[in-house]
Design an enzyme around this catalytic site. Structure first.
Site, mmCIF file in Angstrom:
data_model
loop_
_atom_site.group_PDB
_atom_site.id
_atom_site.type_symbol
_atom_site.label_atom_id
_atom_site.label_comp_id
_atom_site.label_asym_id
_atom_site.label_seq_id
_atom_site.Cartn_x
_atom_site.Cartn_y
_atom_site.Cartn_z
ATOM 1 N N ASP A 58 0.910 -1.140 0.000
ATOM 2 C CA ASP A 58 0.000 0.000 0.000
ATOM 3 C C ASP A 58 0.952 1.192 0.000
ATOM 4 O O ASP A 58 1.835 1.286 0.870
ATOM 5 C CB ASP A 58 -0.857 -0.013 1.271
ATOM 6 C CG ASP A 58 -1.888 1.103 1.267
ATOM 7 O OD1 ASP A 58 -1.516 2.265 1.007
ATOM 8 O OD2 ASP A 58 -3.070 0.818 1.517
ATOM 9 N N THR A 92 -2.056 5.107 -5.340
ATOM 10 C CA THR A 92 -2.248 6.530 -5.665
ATOM 11 C C THR A 92 -1.901 7.467 -4.509
ATOM 12 O O THR A 92 -1.616 8.632 -4.731
ATOM 13 C CB THR A 92 -3.700 6.817 -6.102
ATOM 14 O OG1 THR A 92 -4.572 6.594 -4.993
ATOM 15 C CG2 THR A 92 -4.096 5.970 -7.283
HETATM 16 N N1 ASP Z 1 -3.828 3.304 -0.281
HETATM 17 C C1 ASP Z 1 -3.721 2.965 -1.684
HETATM 18 C C2 ASP Z 1 -2.264 3.074 -2.083
HETATM 19 O O1 ASP Z 1 -1.772 4.155 -2.156
HETATM 20 C C3 ASP Z 1 -4.546 3.907 -2.493
HETATM 21 C C4 ASP Z 1 -4.522 3.695 -3.974
HETATM 22 O O2 ASP Z 1 -3.727 2.978 -4.532
HETATM 23 O O3 ASP Z 1 -5.375 4.310 -4.636
HETATM 24 O O4 ASP Z 1 -1.612 2.081 -2.310
#
Ligand code: ASP
Length: 332
Positions: A58, A92
């Protein structure tokens, strides 16, 4: 440059996550899903290899050591595997931070690197993952100049200028319209090349706020921190009538700590000379980060200090544009 031998690096993120009792968590198996989807719906893509990085993250857990591992994986794909384009799949939450850090860690990379992710996993109906994945592969196939980019929701953004602006919209990333002008570095030393190994370095990012307690800043700066990104008000002001703040900054700078100022305003940039409350901070050794975003300021500070450069050299390269982070017209 049109790419026909690609590497897809999978570092984790929502794009490939699966539901667990605690919520979404990173999961392997994305390559098989991607190949099956391509066979059904996406003819004529260039050859690509897939590498799953370990551990899948993550991206909220991303560290400087992970940034260095990402940079190594890209370097390996290009220099050892002969790939002419790289797609990095990433969560993200810190995608814009990694894009910025890699923009500076991979200066001189001879091929394009695109970073993408998704707001919903590939396994969710209506996910944006396929559009981002295949859209990014098509962009690489069509040809892009060497450099680092963030590709999201059909938009190609500069790696060192993008920020995450939404926690739920598919169109989550944008380039903030911050003033960018200044001198571009026409060349940089081998110590800043993408082949240069780096070391983790102790850094901090701090926003000024009403009631800012300079003794807390002192405690931080006396704790081995080598560089600080100070998020100032407006054009670079802060509580300059606080003698302790000025003393703390002056002492830290004299000890070799790099002090870099950026603006808290989304559309802001630093111009210390506008207010006495700015020029007094600058006189203590605070350096202007121009219109750099927080992500760019942190990534650049890391790439420079992590390469082992001393304070004066770091300040020299911080004040010049290296890859379009400080001015818009840089050919990337
Ligand atoms: N918590 C996730 C990450 O950053 C959020 C995402 O990928 O949209 O791995």
């Amino acid at each position: 440059m049109a790419c026909n031998n690609l590497m897809v690096l999978y570092s984790g993120g929502t794009i490939g996550m699966q539901m667990t009792a605690e919520g979404l968590a990173p999961a392997s198996g994305l390559e098989a899903l991607l190949r099956a989807r391509q066979a059904e719906q996406h003819d004529g893509l260039p050859h690509w290899r897939f590498r799953e990085l370990q551990p899948l993250l993550d991206s909220a857990n991303m560290t400087q050591a992970n940034w260095l591992a990402l940079a190594d994986a890209v370097r390996q794909a290009v220099d050892e595997d002969g790939c002419d384009g790289v797609l990095l799949l990433h969560g993200t939450d810190t995608l814009a931070y990694s894009a910025a850090a890699l923009s500076f860690l991979l200066l001189g990379l001879p091929v394009p690197l695109l970073l993408t992710g998704a707001m919903l996993p590939v396994s969710s109906s209506g996910s944006d993952a396929w559009g981002n994945l295949f859209g990014a592969l098509r962009r690489l196939q069509a040809g892009i100049a060497p450099g680092v980019y963030l590709y999201f929701h059909d938009r190609l953004l500069h790696g060192a200028r993008a920020s995450k602006l939404s926690s739920d919209a598919f169109d989550a990333f944008a380039e903030l319209p911050r003033l960018r002008q200044g001198a571009h570095a026409s060349a940089w030393p081998a110590s800043l090349s993408y082949r240069q190994p780096r070391q983790p370095v102790r850094l901090a990012v701090l926003p000024l706020h009403p009631g800012f307690d300079a003794s807390l800043l002192r405690a931080l700066l006396e704790n081995g921190v080598r560089g600080v990104v100070l998020e100032c008000y407006g054009s670079g002001t802060g509580p300059a009538d606080d003698p302790l703040l000025l003393e703390v900054l002056r002492e830290a700078h004299a000890r070799g700590v790099v002090l870099l100022a950026i603006s808290q305003c989304l559309h802001g940039h630093i111009d210390f000379a506008v207010y006495a409350a700015g020029s007094q901070l600058a006189a203590c050794g605070l350096l202007s980060g121009g219109g750099m975003t927080r992500e760019a300021a942190l990534g650049k500070l890391f790439a420079l200090l992590g390469a082992g450069l001393g304070q004066a050299d770091v300040e020299h390269w911080l004040s010049l544009d290296l890859c379009g982070e400080r001015r818009d017209d840089t050919a990337s």
